[in-house]
Design a protein around this motif. Structure first.
Motif, mmCIF file in Angstrom:
data_model
loop_
_atom_site.group_PDB
_atom_site.id
_atom_site.type_symbol
_atom_site.label_atom_id
_atom_site.label_comp_id
_atom_site.label_asym_id
_atom_site.label_seq_id
_atom_site.Cartn_x
_atom_site.Cartn_y
_atom_site.Cartn_z
ATOM 1 N N PHE A 53 34.194 32.081 45.501
ATOM 2 C CA PHE A 53 32.712 31.941 44.921
ATOM 3 C C PHE A 53 31.274 31.881 47.400
ATOM 4 O O PHE A 53 30.898 33.125 47.216
ATOM 5 C CB PHE A 53 32.266 31.177 44.233
ATOM 6 N N GLY A 54 32.081 31.057 47.345
ATOM 7 C CA GLY A 54 31.450 31.244 48.628
ATOM 8 C C GLY A 54 31.366 32.469 49.750
ATOM 9 O O GLY A 54 30.441 32.272 50.030
ATOM 10 N N THR A 55 32.196 32.650 49.678
ATOM 11 C CA THR A 55 32.376 34.259 50.490
ATOM 12 C C THR A 55 32.049 35.304 49.766
ATOM 13 O O THR A 55 31.191 36.623 50.593
ATOM 14 C CB THR A 55 34.185 34.563 50.683
ATOM 15 N N GLU A 56 31.732 35.542 48.030
ATOM 16 C CA GLU A 56 30.518 36.106 47.866
ATOM 17 C C GLU A 56 29.335 36.534 47.846
ATOM 18 O O GLU A 56 28.622 37.221 48.118
ATOM 19 C CB GLU A 56 31.374 36.790 46.560
ATOM 20 N N VAL A 57 28.680 34.463 47.917
ATOM 21 C CA VAL A 57 27.318 34.703 48.294
ATOM 22 C C VAL A 57 26.836 34.787 49.326
ATOM 23 O O VAL A 57 26.225 35.778 49.543
ATOM 24 C CB VAL A 57 27.170 33.370 47.693
ATOM 25 N N SER A 58 27.775 34.071 50.246
ATOM 26 C CA SER A 58 27.466 35.108 51.660
ATOM 27 C C SER A 58 27.099 36.210 52.271
ATOM 28 O O SER A 58 26.136 36.608 53.323
ATOM 29 C CB SER A 58 28.881 33.961 52.850
ATOM 30 N N SER A 59 28.243 36.950 52.142
ATOM 31 C CA SER A 59 27.834 38.622 51.950
ATOM 32 C C SER A 59 26.592 39.399 51.147
ATOM 33 O O SER A 59 26.410 40.389 51.655
ATOM 34 C CB SER A 59 29.441 39.510 51.269
ATOM 35 N N ARG A 60 26.247 38.141 49.660
ATOM 36 C CA ARG A 60 25.265 38.597 49.860
ATOM 37 C C ARG A 60 23.547 38.454 49.971
ATOM 38 O O ARG A 60 23.051 37.578 49.569
ATOM 39 C CB ARG A 60 24.968 38.578 48.051
#
Length: 377
Positions: free
Chosen positions: A54-61
């Motif tokens: 989830f951290g990787t996902e939100v960092s990309s956003r």
């Protein structure tokens, strides 16, 4: 050159509902006054892996993902929160010049008087704010409240630029001062800040810890089903007729616990039940060997089977890591082992291959002891 071992490499399956709920929590925190989501589950069920995905996902956003993890028996208060707050400063420094300069200017404008309060927890912040004024002595309660205000101010300023996911892992080991700070954060309800906590099921009570919020979401992670395991195995090993039977055997032996599944995948390759294919080829399973493999009762017994494969210097280095907690980098490990960096790096690589350790981030700059205290030396 030896064939690389097959691994799950942070893959997750059957967590769509949980990820959807976490995305909704971030959006709600932006509309309302912050929010809180708590992940719970048994050891090895995949809480930390889900948080990192989830951290990787939100960092990309364009979100700030601020992660910290408590350690069993860690003596210093605020240890995980310190790590998370330091990552906020690193994120700011990595942004484009225009945004970074505005962000820094706001920190200087609103936090210069508080610089000394967070100096021990967030040393890099001092380089942003400049020389810290003298911090007056206060009694313990007032000093604690002063630190709470400073930490929440840092989060609030950051959230005016980007949404913040403050991810705190292993809350069952959090110290009382940290829990009081997190409780105060939820009371203040900072817009655009989501507190994402994770804890072992049955070992942490959010209400007793003061983590209450009108927007609280409690998410319990269940073990993987047989269908989940088949999907995961196919993602790693490819589709084959026997994978369905392999998934049944894996589920029987692990009850769907992802950490134990990962360990069993390693054992299967070491003991000949799974043979990785040559370049471009498909791996092959030997069900006879898989079903004949001895089931180890504990993670410690599993690991004990393979420690003998390590060089004595590697064992000594890895043994020294048991005393430095759950997460570290190469510098930490070198200091703990009192060995040259290249010797420690080789031992860490051996530990990663044996699944004694795991990389916390995609660049491998942080490493975690991936197993329970029971399984350590």
């Amino acid at each position: 050159m030896s064939t690389p071992l097959l691994d799950f490499e942070g893959r997750v399956v059957n967590r769509r509902r949980e990820l959807t709920e976490l995305r909704a929590a971030v959006e709600e925190a932006g509309r309302a006054g912050g929010g809180c989501a708590l992940l719970s589950g048994t050891p090895g069920v995949g809480r930390s892996t889900l948080i990192q995905v989830f951290g990787t996902e939100v960092s990309s956003r364009n979100c700030v993902f601020a992660y910290g993890r408590y350690q069993d028996g860690a003596p210093a208060p605020y240890s995980a929160l310190g790590g998370a707050l330091r990552s906020i400063v690193r994120t700011m420094e990595a942004t484009g010049p225009a945004e970074r300069d505005r962000w820094r200017a706001d920190l200087v404008s609103e936090m210069s008087a508080l610089a000394g309060i967070l100096e021990a927890l967030v040393p890099d912040l001092g380089q942003v704010l400049g020389e810290a004024p003298q911090v007056p002595e206060l009694d313990a309660a007032d000093a604690r409240r002063r630190l709470q205000r400073a930490a929440i101010r840092l989060l609030s300023i950051t959230a005016s630029y980007r949404p913040v996911v403050l991810a705190i892992d292993d809350l069952q080991w959090a110290d009382q001062d940290s829990l009081l700070l997190l409780s105060e954060l939820l009371t203040v309800s900072v817009r655009n800040v989501l507190l994402l906590g994770a804890h072992r099921a049955g070992e942490f009570d959010p209400t007793s810890a003061g983590l209450t919020s009108a927007s609280l979401r409690c998410i319990d992670l269940a073990p993987l089903s047989r269908d989940d395991l088949q999907e995961l195995l196919e993602a790693v090993c490819g589709r084959a007729v026997e994978v369905a039977d392999v998934a049944v055997e894996f589920h029987h032996r692990t009850q769907g616990n992802p950490l134990q599944v990962r360990q069993l995948l390693y054992r299967a390759q070491q003991e000949g039940a799974l043979t990785p294919g040559e370049t471009g080829g498909r791996p092959t399973w030997d069900l006879r060997v898989l079903t004949s493999m001895e089931i180890t009762a504990t993670a410690g017994e599993f690991l004990g089977k393979y420690l003998g494969q390590l060089r004595s210097i590697d064992r000594a280095v890895l043994r020294s890591l048991a005393c430095i907690g759950g997460e570290f980098d190469l510098d930490d490990a070198t200091a703990a082992a009192a060995q040259p960096a290249d010797v420690v790096a080789q031992a860490l690589w051996s530990g990663l291959e044996l699944r004694l350790l795991e990389a916390v981030d995609s660049r491998g700059q942080r490493i975690a002891n991936a197993i329970s205290r029971e399984a350590r030396y």
